[in-house]
Design a protein around this motif. Structure first.
Motif, PDB file in Angstrom:
ATOM      1  N   VAL A  91       0.852  -1.203   0.000  1.00 48.65           N
ATOM      2  CA  VAL A  91       0.000   0.000   0.000  1.00 48.65           C
ATOM      3  C   VAL A  91       0.886   1.250   0.000  1.00 48.65           C
ATOM      4  N   HIS A  92       1.897   1.227   0.814  1.00 52.27           N
ATOM      5  CA  HIS A  92       2.818   2.362   0.900  1.00 52.27           C
ATOM      6  C   HIS A  92       3.468   2.632  -0.462  1.00 52.27           C
ATOM      7  N   ALA A  93       3.853   1.565  -1.139  1.00 52.53           N
ATOM      8  CA  ALA A  93       4.504   1.716  -2.454  1.00 52.53           C
ATOM      9  C   ALA A  93       3.537   2.326  -3.464  1.00 52.53           C
ATOM     10  N   VAL A  94       2.287   1.902  -3.419  1.00 52.68           N
ATOM     11  CA  VAL A  94       1.299   2.435  -4.363  1.00 52.68           C
ATOM     12  C   VAL A  94       1.055   3.911  -4.054  1.00 52.68           C
ATOM     13  N   GLU A  95       0.952   4.220  -2.766  1.00 48.89           N
ATOM     14  CA  GLU A  95       0.703   5.614  -2.372  1.00 48.89           C
ATOM     15  C   GLU A  95       1.852   6.534  -2.792  1.00 48.89           C
ATOM     16  N   ALA A  96       3.038   5.984  -2.893  1.00 47.82           N
ATOM     17  CA  ALA A  96       4.192   6.809  -3.289  1.00 47.82           C
ATOM     18  C   ALA A  96       4.112   7.219  -4.766  1.00 47.82           C
ATOM     19  N   ARG A  97       3.191   6.598  -5.493  1.00 46.73           N
ATOM     20  CA  ARG A  97       2.964   6.932  -6.914  1.00 46.73           C
ATOM     21  C   ARG A  97       4.235   6.795  -7.758  1.00 46.73           C
ATOM     22  N   GLN A  98       5.010   5.797  -7.429  1.00 44.64           N
ATOM     23  CA  GLN A  98       6.132   5.396  -8.293  1.00 44.64           C
ATOM     24  C   GLN A  98       5.917   3.897  -8.527  1.00 44.64           C
ATOM     25  N   LEU A  99       5.468   3.549  -9.705  1.00 43.90           N
ATOM     26  CA  LEU A  99       5.058   2.155  -9.925  1.00 43.90           C
ATOM     27  C   LEU A  99       6.052   1.359 -10.761  1.00 43.90           C
ATOM     28  N   ALA A 100       6.941   2.037 -11.441  1.00 45.65           N
ATOM     29  CA  ALA A 100       7.827   1.354 -12.397  1.00 45.65           C
ATOM     30  C   ALA A 100       9.041   0.743 -11.693  1.00 45.65           C
ATOM     31  N   GLY A 101       9.866   0.090 -12.466  1.00 46.93           N
ATOM     32  CA  GLY A 101      11.061  -0.563 -11.937  1.00 46.93           C
ATOM     33  C   GLY A 101      12.152   0.404 -11.539  1.00 46.93           C
ATOM     34  N   THR A 102      11.938   1.672 -11.803  1.00 44.71           N
ATOM     35  CA  THR A 102      12.927   2.702 -11.424  1.00 44.71           C
ATOM     36  C   THR A 102      12.575   3.355 -10.077  1.00 44.71           C
ATOM     37  N   ALA A 103      11.506   2.880  -9.423  1.00 40.27           N
ATOM     38  CA  ALA A 103      11.039   3.489  -8.164  1.00 40.27           C
ATOM     39  C   ALA A 103      12.066   3.313  -7.042  1.00 40.27           C
ATOM     40  N   ASP A 104      12.008   4.223  -6.076  1.00 43.53           N
ATOM     41  CA  ASP A 104      12.926   4.143  -4.922  1.00 43.53           C
ATOM     42  C   ASP A 104      12.781   2.814  -4.173  1.00 43.53           C
ATOM     43  N   VAL A 105      11.546   2.302  -4.132  1.00 42.30           N
ATOM     44  CA  VAL A 105      11.313   1.082  -3.354  1.00 42.30           C
ATOM     45  C   VAL A 105      12.080  -0.110  -3.950  1.00 42.30           C
ATOM     46  N   VAL A 106      12.363  -0.063  -5.233  1.00 41.73           N
ATOM     47  CA  VAL A 106      13.138  -1.158  -5.845  1.00 41.73           C
ATOM     48  C   VAL A 106      14.565  -1.133  -5.287  1.00 41.73           C
ATOM     49  N   MET A 107      15.108   0.060  -5.142  1.00 42.59           N
ATOM     50  CA  MET A 107      16.458   0.168  -4.558  1.00 42.59           C
ATOM     51  C   MET A 107      16.460  -0.254  -3.091  1.00 42.59           C
ATOM     52  N   ALA A 108      15.371   0.079  -2.397  1.00 44.42           N
ATOM     53  CA  ALA A 108      15.269  -0.322  -0.985  1.00 44.42           C
ATOM     54  C   ALA A 108      15.234  -1.853  -0.876  1.00 44.42           C
ATOM     55  N   TYR A 109      14.502  -2.483  -1.780  1.00 41.53           N
ATOM     56  CA  TYR A 109      14.435  -3.958  -1.815  1.00 41.53           C
ATOM     57  C   TYR A 109      15.820  -4.540  -2.122  1.00 41.53           C
ATOM     58  N   GLU A 110      16.500  -3.955  -3.074  1.00 43.23           N
ATOM     59  CA  GLU A 110      17.838  -4.447  -3.431  1.00 43.23           C
ATOM     60  C   GLU A 110      18.784  -4.313  -2.229  1.00 43.23           C
ATOM     61  N   HIS A 111      18.594  -3.246  -1.469  1.00 42.46           N
ATOM     62  CA  HIS A 111      19.435  -3.046  -0.294  1.00 42.46           C
ATOM     63  C   HIS A 111      19.173  -4.154   0.742  1.00 42.46           C
ATOM     64  N   GLU A 112      17.890  -4.507   0.927  1.00 39.88           N
ATOM     65  CA  GLU A 112      17.540  -5.608   1.855  1.00 39.88           C
ATOM     66  C   GLU A 112      18.204  -6.912   1.412  1.00 39.88           C
ATOM     67  N   LEU A 113      18.160  -7.167   0.119  1.00 40.34           N
ATOM     68  CA  LEU A 113      18.749  -8.406  -0.404  1.00 40.34           C
ATOM     69  C   LEU A 113      20.268  -8.411  -0.210  1.00 40.34           C
ATOM     70  N   GLN A 114      20.893  -7.276  -0.496  1.00 43.42           N
ATOM     71  CA  GLN A 114      22.347  -7.162  -0.303  1.00 43.42           C
ATOM     72  C   GLN A 114      22.716  -7.478   1.139  1.00 43.42           C
ATOM     73  N   THR A 115      21.941  -6.941   2.070  1.00 44.34           N
ATOM     74  CA  THR A 115      22.239  -7.137   3.488  1.00 44.34           C
ATOM     75  C   THR A 115      22.035  -8.601   3.871  1.00 44.34           C
ATOM     76  N   TYR A 116      20.909  -9.178   3.461  1.00 44.04           N
ATOM     77  CA  TYR A 116      20.638 -10.574   3.840  1.00 44.04           C
ATOM     78  C   TYR A 116      21.730 -11.497   3.294  1.00 44.04           C
ATOM     79  N   PHE A 117      22.073 -11.316   2.018  1.00 44.23           N
ATOM     80  CA  PHE A 117      23.012 -12.250   1.371  1.00 44.23           C
ATOM     81  C   PHE A 117      24.483 -11.853   1.559  1.00 44.23           C
TER      82      PHE A 117
END
Ligand SMILES: Cc1ncc(COP(=O)(O)O)c(C=O)c1O
Length: 380
Positions: A24-50
Motif C-alpha cells: 500500500v505504501h509503495a502504491v501511495e508513493a505513486r512510483q510504480l515502475a522498476g525505477t522506483a525508490d522502493v526497488v532500490m530499498a528492496y535491493e538493499h535488503e537483499l544485499q544485506t541478507y546475502f
C-alpha cells in the motif's frame, strides 16, 4: 497466517499485514515502475541478507538467466552446460539466445554435477556452466569451480529454490561468479512474479543494470562516457521489476529466517515420524550443507511401488508432490530439448526414485499428521 491452499502441495502464499502495508505504501508513493525508490530499498535488503555487494531485481527468474546469457555475450552456436534434473525454465533462455544446452549428468544422490561427465562435455564452444540445486538442497561448488576456472568459464548459480540455503562455502547463490533467484509465488521470497541477481563484481552489476534497462549506459568508461543515460548505444531489453512487487519483496525478505526455521522444524517432524519406514528416506544431505526446506526430498525404495506410484497414491489423498505435479523427467526427454539428448544415467535413475513432501510454514500439526498417516498406509 492460515493456509490458503486446500490441498497439501508445495505452495503457501505467506501474506500478512506487514506485506499489505508495504505494498500500500509503495502504491501511495505513486512510483510504480522498476525505477522506483522502493526497488532500490528492496535491493538493499537483499544485499544485506546475502552479504553481497550487488543485488539487482529483475522481472522473473527466467528473465534473470536470459539477461545473464547476454551479460556473457552468449550467442548462436555457443554451448551452455545445464543439469537434466533442472526444470525447463533453467534451460529455455539458452534456446532464446540461439545457444545449445549441453546436459551434464549429476551425482547418483544429488543435483551436483558428476565432475567426470562435466570434464568430458566441456568443448571449445562452452561458454558457461549453470548449476541448479533443487528443492532447497545446496550443492557444493568446490571441484566445479576449479574446473570452471581452468577453462575460464563463468559459473551461474540458479538458486531459485534456495533462498537462505547454505553450505560450509556460504549462502547458495553467492558461491559462483553470479547467482540468480526466482521470487515467483511458490518461492521462499514471493513477489508474485519476479527474480533477482547477486554478484560481488562491480563490472557485472553495471552491465546487468544496462541490459535490464534497454541498454542505457551506466559504466563511466572512456567509450561510453559521452552516452551515459542515453538509449540507443548498447543493446538491452526491459527486465525491470515493478515497484509493487519489490515492495512485497522487502517484507518477504524480513520473514525469510522465520520461514526457514518453521520449514526446518516441519522437516524434522516428518523425518522423525517416518524414521521407521526403511522404504522412504530423505535424500543424502551432506553434513556441510543446510537446506532451506523449500520442500523435503525423499528417496523411494519400495518393494512394490515406484516413486511415481507413491506420488500418485499421495495425490489421491490430496497431498501433491512436485515430482507428480511437474511429471519430472530428464529435460532432454521433453520434445523441446530432444535435439540435445545425451545419456545421463544418474539423473534418469535419481528422478525416477524421488518424491517431494511439503514442509511449508502454512502446514498445521494436523496437516503433518495427515502426510505421515498417508505414507504409513503405503507400508509394504
Ligand atoms: C529452478 C528454477 N529456475 C528458474 C525458474 C524460473 O523462475 P520464474 O518462474 O520466476 O521465471 C524456476 C521457477 O519456477 C525454477 O524453479
Amino acid at each position: 497466517v492460515k493456509a490458503t491452499n486446500s490441498v497439501l502441495e508445495n505452495k503457501f502464499i505467506n501474506i500478512d499485514k506487514s506485506d499489505i502495508a508495504v505494498v500500500v505504501h509503495a502504491v501511495e508513493a505513486r512510483q510504480l515502475a522498476g525505477t522506483a525508490d522502493v526497488v532500490m530499498a528492496y535491493e538493499h535488503e537483499l544485499q544485506t541478507y546475502f552479504g553481497v555487494k550487488h543485488a539487482l531485481a529483475v522481472s522473473s527468474g527466467t528473465a534473470a538467466l536470459h539477461l545473464l546469457l547476454y551479460l556473457f555475450d552468449i550467442k548462436q552456436g555457443d554451448e551452455v552446460i545445464v543439469p537434466p534434473t533442472a526444470p525447463i525454465m533453467s534451460a529455455l533462455p539458452i534456446l532464446a539466445v540461439g545457444a545449445v544446452p549441453v546436459f551434464v549428468d549429476v551425482e547418483p544422490d544429488s543435483m551436483a554435477y558428476d565432475l567426470q561427465d562435466l570434464r568430458h562435455k566441456i568443448t571449445a564452444r562452452t561458454r558457461a556452466i549453470v548449476t541448479v540445486p533443487m528443492w532447497g538442497y545446496p550443492t557444493l561448488l568446490g571441484g566445479l569451480r576449479e574446473i570452471a576456472r581452468k577453462h575460464q568459464l563463468p559459473v551461474i548459480e540458479d538458486a531459485s529454490h534456495c533462498h537462505g540455503s547454505r553450505s560450509k562455502e556460504g549462502l547458495t547463490g553467492t558461491m559462483g561468479d553470479i547467482g540468480f533467484f526466482s521470487t515467483q509465488e511458490r518461492k521462499l521470497v514471493a513477489t508474485g512474479e519476479g527474480g533477482f541477481i547477486l554478484t560481488n563484481s562491480n563490472d557485472y552489476a553495471d552491465r546487468v543494470r544496462e541490459i535490464r534497462d534497454f541498454g542505457k549506459p551506466v559504466r563511466k568508461t572512456l567509450e561510453l562516457q559521452d552516452y551515459l543515460g542515453r538509449y540507443g548505444y548498447l543493446f538491452g531489453l526491459n527486465f525491470r521489476l515493478a515497484a509493487m512487487s519489490a515492495a512485497l519483496g522487502i517484507s518477504q525478505v524480513h520473514k525469510l529466517p522465520a520461514k526457514i526455521e518453521q520449514r526446518t522444524a516441519n522437516a524434522a517432524c516428518l523425518r522423525e515420524e517416518l524414521s521407521n519406514m526403511a522404504w522412504l528416506r530423505e535424500i543424502h544431505v551432506d553434513d556441510a550443507t543446510t537446506p532451506n526446506y523449500y520442500s523435503m526430498l525423499m528417496r523411494v525404495d519400495h518393494p512394490t511401488m515406484s516413486a511415481s506410484g507413491v506420488a500418485q497414491a499421495l495425490y489421491e489423498q490430496a497431498i501433491v508432490s512436485d515430482t507428480y505435479r511437474f511429471g519430472i523427467q530428464p529435460l532432454y526427454k521433453l520434445p523441446i530439448f530432444s535435439a540435445y539428448e545425451t545419456d545421463c544415467p544418474n539423473a534418469t535413475s535419481l528422478l525416477s526414485r524421488i518424491i517431494t513432501l511439503p514442509t511449508h510454514e502454512g502446514l498445521s500439526m494436523a496437516d503433518l499428521k495427515r502426510i505421515i498417516s498417508a505414507l504409513q498406509n503405503l507400508a509394504p
